[in-house]
Design a protein around this motif. Structure first.
Motif, short mmCIF file in Angstrom:
data_model
loop_
_atom_site.label_atom_id
_atom_site.label_comp_id
_atom_site.label_asym_id
_atom_site.label_seq_id
_atom_site.Cartn_x
_atom_site.Cartn_y
_atom_site.Cartn_z
N ASN A 174 35.93 44.10 13.45
CA ASN A 174 35.69 44.99 12.31
C ASN A 174 36.55 46.25 12.40
N GLN A 175 36.75 46.77 13.61
CA GLN A 175 37.60 47.94 13.78
C GLN A 175 39.06 47.61 13.50
N ILE A 176 39.51 46.45 13.93
CA ILE A 176 40.89 46.03 13.64
C ILE A 176 41.09 45.92 12.13
N ARG A 177 40.11 45.32 11.45
CA ARG A 177 40.23 45.17 9.99
C ARG A 177 40.27 46.53 9.30
N ALA A 178 39.45 47.46 9.78
CA ALA A 178 39.37 48.77 9.14
C ALA A 178 40.66 49.57 9.29
N ASN A 179 41.46 49.25 10.32
CA ASN A 179 42.66 50.05 10.61
C ASN A 179 43.95 49.24 10.50
N ARG A 180 43.89 48.15 9.73
CA ARG A 180 45.07 47.29 9.59
C ARG A 180 46.18 48.04 8.88
N ASP A 181 47.40 47.72 9.33
CA ASP A 181 48.60 48.30 8.74
C ASP A 181 49.73 47.33 9.04
N ALA A 182 50.54 47.06 8.05
CA ALA A 182 51.61 46.06 8.22
C ALA A 182 52.57 46.43 9.34
N ARG A 183 52.66 47.71 9.68
CA ARG A 183 53.58 48.14 10.73
C ARG A 183 53.06 47.82 12.12
N ARG A 184 51.74 47.69 12.26
CA ARG A 184 51.12 47.62 13.58
C ARG A 184 50.86 46.19 14.04
N ALA A 185 50.94 45.99 15.36
CA ALA A 185 50.49 44.75 15.98
C ALA A 185 48.98 44.84 16.18
N ASN A 186 48.26 43.84 15.71
CA ASN A 186 46.80 43.85 15.76
C ASN A 186 46.33 42.99 16.93
N ARG A 187 45.69 43.63 17.90
CA ARG A 187 45.28 42.93 19.11
C ARG A 187 43.86 43.34 19.52
N VAL A 188 43.15 42.37 20.08
CA VAL A 188 41.87 42.63 20.76
C VAL A 188 42.05 42.21 22.21
#
Length: 449
Positions: A174-188
């Motif tokens: 949920n935190q990753i979704r809330a702070n998504r940005d096309a520039r960023r790599a999304n990792r848990v």
């Protein structure tokens, strides 16, 4: 935008003309190449840390351990046939104060990470035991003072003794979704040393993460965690799976994962394989950089499209897949086996056709294909041995895996597998600690591809 290329081996692919179906192996290499303007990517990172009682147990050094022995506070016992030392009484206060716990190493790792974040990064921290708690809600990397204050709260939290991993993963996603940005790599990144209540829920969350191109890397610590669950979460979502024997390795592992996220050239890469009519895709095994069986289709077989997730690809570090097809009987001439498409975050970037020539007197398997097939077989034998419910069959499969390790030039791994087979025959079950080491050591065979 970075480019992605697909290549196959052997080339050309020549199969023997037969009057019955035959197995065909193809190596597919996927490679990302960064463009000249590509830089270090910012990260949208969520760390999910186990904060249960076991993570707080002091880890003593040799001098402290000898003191515990003299005081009668530790004794040797057998766990799954393996001699281990366990506490037989309370830890003296002076030892407890001087010894670090696994959670202390997590705190140290987080301090190191905060020092390396910049204003474009986002960091979330979720801790869990009986329940999950959001300690850092997607804060920007430049807010170091607030981040450090939040991290310092971690050792004083009391969330119980359980291991509710699913709640921790859900909160992190949920935190990753809330702070998504096309520039960023999304990792848990999740770290645990225990067994969770609901492994099925964790795997469902991993599938959801894969659909949203969020890679989950798992770190299993010590000897009492669910290795099949943690490797499954990582493989399903396109993350990495790490095994740490010692808590002191936590800071280095977490820092390396941060750098890996920054280096990703293409996010959420997946491969779709579409066999031609009459051709069946039987298995997809990743042979590089980490050995893992990614797909064993169980549908009707012929012409079913199979997709496998590779996760984020760094530039210049190829991923190699071994594709195993069952092709129909065919007369000499051309044979179209499958079409392959590669996508990044849902955008198609490359495609290739796998075609063969059917002929009399086809050449033997090339060395690279033969080596990849041998590693894939070793991985399958190991997995079957661990999953076997019958001890006699488990021991037989473990010895078969040992023979494969010998052929691959892995004598230490072969010796460990034979010792595990002997343990199964002697005790009727495997030693869990040794099993865990074998699983992760087998995965590392991909480094030799």
């Amino acid at each position: 935008m970075p480019t992605l290329t697909l290549s196959t081996s052997p080339g050309p692919l020549i199969l023997e003309a037969r009057c019955e179906p035959q197995v065909c192996y193809v190596l597919l290499t996927v490679r990302a190449a960064a463009t000249g303007d590509a830089g270090v990517r910012p990260v949208n990172w969520a760390l999910v840390a186990d904060a249960s009682r076991s993570m707080r147990i002091p880890i003593v050094d040799e001098t402290q351990f000898r003191s515990l022995l003299r005081n009668g506070s530790a004794q040797e016992t057998l766990v799954d046939g393996v001699p281990v030392w366990q506490l037989s009484g309370s830890v003296p206060q002076e030892v407890r104060k001087a010894a670090s716990s696994a959670l202390d190493h997590v705190v140290h790792a987080l301090h190191t990470v905060v020092e390396r974040l910049d204003r474009n990064d986002r960091l979330s921290l979720v801790v869990f035991a009986d329940h999950a708690l959001l300690l850092i809600p997607g804060m920007v990397g430049s807010d170091r003072v607030t981040l450090v204050r939040a991290i310092e709260r971690l050792p004083g939290l009391d969330l119980g003794d359980g291991t509710n991993l699913a709640d921790g993963i859900a909160l992190a996603l949920n935190q990753i979704r809330a702070n998504r940005d096309a520039r960023r790599a999304n990792r848990v990144l999740l770290l645990t040393d225990g067994f969770t209540r609901d492994p099925a829920a964790c795997l469902t969350l991993a599938d959801q993460a894969a659909d949203e191109h969020i890679a989950i890397t798992t770190i299993g610590l010590g000897g009492e965690f669910q290795d099949d669950l943690l490797t499954g979460i990582a493989d399903r979502s396109g993350g990495n799976a790490l095994f740490l024997k010692r808590a002191s390795a936590i800071p280095r592992a977490i820092s390396a994962e941060l750098e890996s996220a920054r280096a990703a050239a293409l996010p959420g890469v997946d491969i779709a394989i579409a066999p031609m009519r009459g051709v069946m895709l039987r298995r997809v095994t990743r042979t590089r950089p980490v050995l893992a069986i990614l797909a064993e289709p169980t549908g009707t077989g012929a012409s079913d499209v199979v997709s496998v997730l590779l996760g984020d690809l760094p530039a210049g570090s190829p991923v190699t897949l071994l594709l195993e097809f069952l092709v129909p009987a065919a007369n000499p001439g051309p044979l179209w086996i499958a079409g392959v498409a590669a996508r990044s975050a849902g955008v198609r970037l490359a495609e290739a056709d796998i075609r063969a020539t059917i002929a009399h007197g086809a050449p033997p398997l090339s060395d690279d294909v033969r080596a990849a097939a041998a590693r894939a077989m070793a991985a399958r034998l190991m997995r079957r041995a661990i999953a076997a419910s019958d001890s006699i069959e488990a021991a037989r499969l473990m010895r078969a895996a040992a023979a494969r390790f010998d052929e691959l030039g892995e004598p230490a791994l072969a010796a460990a597998a034979r010792e595990q087979a002997a343990t199964i025959e002697r005790n009727g079950r495997a030693a869990s600690i040794v099993t865990r080491e074998l699983i992760y050591a087998t995965r590392r065979l991909g480094d030799a591809s």
